[in-house]
Design a protein around this motif. Structure first.
Motif, PDB file in Angstrom:
ATOM      1  N   LEU A  64     -84.317  -5.030  64.433  1.00  0.00           N
ATOM      2  CA  LEU A  64     -85.711  -5.204  64.433  1.00  0.00           C
ATOM      3  C   LEU A  64     -86.148  -3.666  64.997  1.00  0.00           C
ATOM      4  CD1 LEU A  64     -88.070  -6.861  64.177  1.00  0.00           C
ATOM      5  CD2 LEU A  64     -87.762  -7.895  66.468  1.00  0.00           C
ATOM      6  N   ARG A 111     -88.676 -11.514  67.884  1.00  0.00           N
ATOM      7  CA  ARG A 111     -87.106 -11.312  68.371  1.00  0.00           C
ATOM      8  C   ARG A 111     -86.700 -12.750  68.727  1.00  0.00           C
ATOM      9  NH1 ARG A 111     -83.990  -7.017  70.407  1.00  0.00           N
ATOM     10  NH2 ARG A 111     -82.033  -7.740  71.346  1.00  0.00           N
ATOM     11  N   LEU A 114     -86.175 -14.659  65.376  1.00  0.00           N
ATOM     12  CA  LEU A 114     -85.216 -14.412  64.631  1.00  0.00           C
ATOM     13  C   LEU A 114     -83.567 -14.591  65.414  1.00  0.00           C
ATOM     14  CD1 LEU A 114     -86.137 -10.803  63.653  1.00  0.00           C
ATOM     15  CD2 LEU A 114     -85.839 -12.689  62.119  1.00  0.00           C
ATOM     16  N   SER A 115     -83.636 -14.774  66.568  1.00  0.00           N
ATOM     17  CA  SER A 115     -82.443 -14.802  67.393  1.00  0.00           C
ATOM     18  C   SER A 115     -81.913 -16.431  66.947  1.00  0.00           C
ATOM     19  CB  SER A 115     -82.619 -14.721  68.677  1.00  0.00           C
ATOM     20  OG  SER A 115     -83.463 -15.661  69.496  1.00  0.00           O
ATOM     21  N   HIS A 118     -79.786 -15.252  63.924  1.00  0.00           N
ATOM     22  CA  HIS A 118     -79.451 -13.891  63.730  1.00  0.00           C
ATOM     23  C   HIS A 118     -79.039 -13.345  65.070  1.00  0.00           C
ATOM     24  CE1 HIS A 118     -82.171 -14.467  60.227  1.00  0.00           C
ATOM     25  NE2 HIS A 118     -81.458 -13.992  59.691  1.00  0.00           N
ATOM     26  N   VAL A 120     -80.067 -10.144  66.762  1.00  0.00           N
ATOM     27  CA  VAL A 120     -81.088  -9.114  66.520  1.00  0.00           C
ATOM     28  C   VAL A 120     -80.719  -8.073  67.499  1.00  0.00           C
ATOM     29  CG1 VAL A 120     -83.289  -8.810  66.885  1.00  0.00           C
ATOM     30  CG2 VAL A 120     -82.660 -11.278  66.445  1.00  0.00           C
ATOM     31  N   VAL A 213     -89.692 -15.359  59.992  1.00  0.00           N
ATOM     32  CA  VAL A 213     -88.525 -15.701  60.209  1.00  0.00           C
ATOM     33  C   VAL A 213     -87.822 -16.469  58.669  1.00  0.00           C
ATOM     34  CG1 VAL A 213     -86.876 -17.033  61.304  1.00  0.00           C
ATOM     35  CG2 VAL A 213     -88.431 -15.657  62.513  1.00  0.00           C
ATOM     36  N   VAL A 216     -87.439 -13.844  55.896  1.00  0.00           N
ATOM     37  CA  VAL A 216     -86.164 -13.088  56.056  1.00  0.00           C
ATOM     38  C   VAL A 216     -85.173 -13.859  55.586  1.00  0.00           C
ATOM     39  CG1 VAL A 216     -84.735 -11.929  57.846  1.00  0.00           C
ATOM     40  CG2 VAL A 216     -87.083 -11.457  57.990  1.00  0.00           C
ATOM     41  N   ASP A 217     -84.718 -15.066  56.166  1.00  0.00           N
ATOM     42  CA  ASP A 217     -83.640 -15.857  55.555  1.00  0.00           C
ATOM     43  C   ASP A 217     -83.547 -15.951  54.126  1.00  0.00           C
ATOM     44  OD1 ASP A 217     -83.036 -16.105  58.278  1.00  0.00           O
ATOM     45  OD2 ASP A 217     -83.971 -17.789  58.569  1.00  0.00           O
TER      46      ASP A 217
END
Length: 220
Positions: A64, A111, A114-115, A118, A120, A213, A216-217
């Motif tokens: 990121l 962040r 996403l965490s 993922h 990150v 999010v 992105v997935d």
């Protein structure tokens, strides 16, 4: 007039001047209220195990980058637009400010989001993996394009957040764009003032993060 009477008169005159001078001093400037997005999202869920009794599956990595923003959003001012008067003019509140520039607050929220699915990495961590392991994770770059309280009328306003995002994958021949998209969220402000705008912009930021999010997935 006796010397004692003269001294008393002079003392009274000096006291009156001092009191008048103190009364003329300006009030201490009011301190600006500082705001952020609140305590944060819910704690990330634990990664699923690949089989009963086995170790949890390693989360996929994603790098990121720092969230970019145009010069209007570099500072910590809380900005608003009067859509019913001149929507092209950005105006700052005088006594309401963000604790950090909006781009940094948004990156913290992103962040966190996403965490949940993922690992990150920041730019330095990503560079370390590239140097030690010879591989680079997919990279997400986000640009904050709009972040303001938008007044549709003097009594009604929304928090307006717009970002553009690019997801790339490093390959021997250069970076390949996996996906690119813009995201916009509008959330109503509970009050037509700075504190109301803060709540609306925090809610709109959370909505944009949730969409980002999920995107992105799907894109990976």
């Amino acid at each position: 007039m006796t010397s004692m009477t003269l001294k008393n008169s002079l003392a009274g005159l000096v006291a009156a001047i001092c009191l008048a001078g103190c009364g003329a001093l300006p009030d201490k400037p009011a301190r600006a209220a500082l705001y952020d997005f609140g305590p944060g999202l819910a704690a990330p869920a634990a990664p699923p195990a690949s089989a009963a009794g086995s170790a949890p599956r390693a989360l996929p990595m994603i790098a990121l980058a720092e969230v970019d923003a145009n010069s209007r959003l570099d500072g910590t001012q809380l900005l608003y637009r009067l859509g019913y008067a001149d929507s092209n003019e950005l105006r700052p509140y005088g006594q309401s400010r963000w604790s950090q520039p909006p781009a940094q607050l948004l990156r913290q929220r992103l962040r966190e989001g996403l965490s949940a699915g993922h690992t990150v990495l920041g730019p330095e961590e990503s560079a370390t993996i590239a140097r030690t392991e010879g591989r680079l994770p997919d990279s997400l770059r986000v640009t904050l394009e709009e972040f303001s309280q938008y007044f549709e009328s003097p009594e009604r306003s929304v928090g307006l957040v717009r970002v553009s995002a690019t997801l790339t994958r490093s390959q021997p021949g250069g970076d390949r764009v996996l996906a690119q998209r813009s995201f916009t969220a509008r959330k109503p402000a509970p009050t037509a003032d700075g504190p109301g705008g803060v709540k609306a912009l925090a809610a709109a930021s959370d909505a944009v993060v949730a969409e980002l999010v999920a995107w992105v997935d799907q894109a990976r």
